[in-house]
Design a protein around this motif. Sequence first.
Motif, short mmCIF file in Angstrom:
data_model
loop_
_atom_site.label_atom_id
_atom_site.label_comp_id
_atom_site.label_asym_id
_atom_site.label_seq_id
_atom_site.Cartn_x
_atom_site.Cartn_y
_atom_site.Cartn_z
N SER A 72 0.87 -1.31 -0.13
CA SER A 72 0.22 0.23 -0.02
C SER A 72 0.87 1.12 0.07
O SER A 72 0.19 2.22 -0.30
N ILE A 131 0.79 3.34 -3.00
CA ILE A 131 -0.52 3.73 -3.62
C ILE A 131 -0.43 5.52 -3.50
O ILE A 131 -0.13 6.03 -2.47
N ARG A 158 -1.70 7.68 -0.38
CA ARG A 158 -2.34 6.57 0.58
C ARG A 158 -2.30 7.29 1.99
O ARG A 158 -3.21 7.12 3.04
N PHE A 164 -0.47 3.93 7.08
CA PHE A 164 -1.32 2.92 6.96
C PHE A 164 -2.15 2.67 8.56
O PHE A 164 -1.50 3.06 9.19
N MET A 197 -7.75 -4.59 -2.54
CA MET A 197 -6.51 -4.57 -2.64
C MET A 197 -5.70 -5.58 -3.39
O MET A 197 -5.89 -6.73 -3.13
N HIS A 257 -9.37 2.93 -7.84
CA HIS A 257 -8.16 3.50 -7.65
C HIS A 257 -7.98 4.94 -7.85
O HIS A 257 -8.79 5.61 -8.62
N HIS A 258 -6.76 5.15 -7.15
CA HIS A 258 -6.42 6.92 -7.40
C HIS A 258 -6.26 7.04 -8.85
O HIS A 258 -5.53 6.12 -9.29
N ASN A 312 -2.72 6.18 -10.03
CA ASN A 312 -2.30 4.93 -10.00
C ASN A 312 -2.39 4.19 -11.43
O ASN A 312 -3.23 3.16 -11.54
#
Length: 175
Positions: free
Chosen positions: A58, A61, A64, A67, A114, A150-151, A154
Motif C-alpha cells: 500500500s 498507492i 495513501r 497505513f 487490494m 483506484h486513485h 495509479n
Amino acid sequence: MTNQWVKLELDVAAFDAPRFETYVARCREDGIRLTTLAELGDTPEHRRALYALNKECSADIPERGEFYTYEEYAERRFGAAGYDPRGIVIALDGDEWIGMAATSLQEGFVFNEMTGVRAGHRGRGISIAMKTFGMAFVRESGASTVRTFHHSANANAIAMNRRMGYVETDTETDG
C-alpha cells in the motif's frame, strides 16, 4: 482535479478466463504458488503476515497516507461483514508472501479491496494471476460483478484492470 478516483467494474460472465489463465500457469512455471488464506489457515500468524504484506504494498498507492495499525486493519478487514478468507489470494515464492489480492462480499457484488505485489517481484504478471485465480471465489459467491477503485494517478493498476476487462463506472464501490 475534479475526481481523483477511477471506479471500475468487471462483468463476471464476460471475463475471458482462458486468456488470463496463462498468467496463472506462468506463475506456476516460475515456482510461484497461488493459494487462499482459507487454504493456508486463517490463523493469527497468517493475519499478521497479510497485514505486513498489505502495508508494504500500500505504500505505493498515491496519496495513501499512513497505513492502519494492526488493530485498525484487523477490525476493517477481518471484522467486516463481507470478510471471507476464501476471497484472499496469496502468492508465495517458497515460504515468502510476495503478493495478495483481497476481495470481500458485498450485497450484489464482490469488491476488490487490494491487489499488491512486493516490489522485487513486480512486472511478472503476478497481480493478474492472483486476480484470475480469485475469480473462482467470485463465481462460487454467485456475484455477477466485481468492483474496485483506484486513485487516478495509479496508472499501472488502472491499466491492469482495464486489460482484464474492467470498465469505468459511476457505481458506488464500497459496501
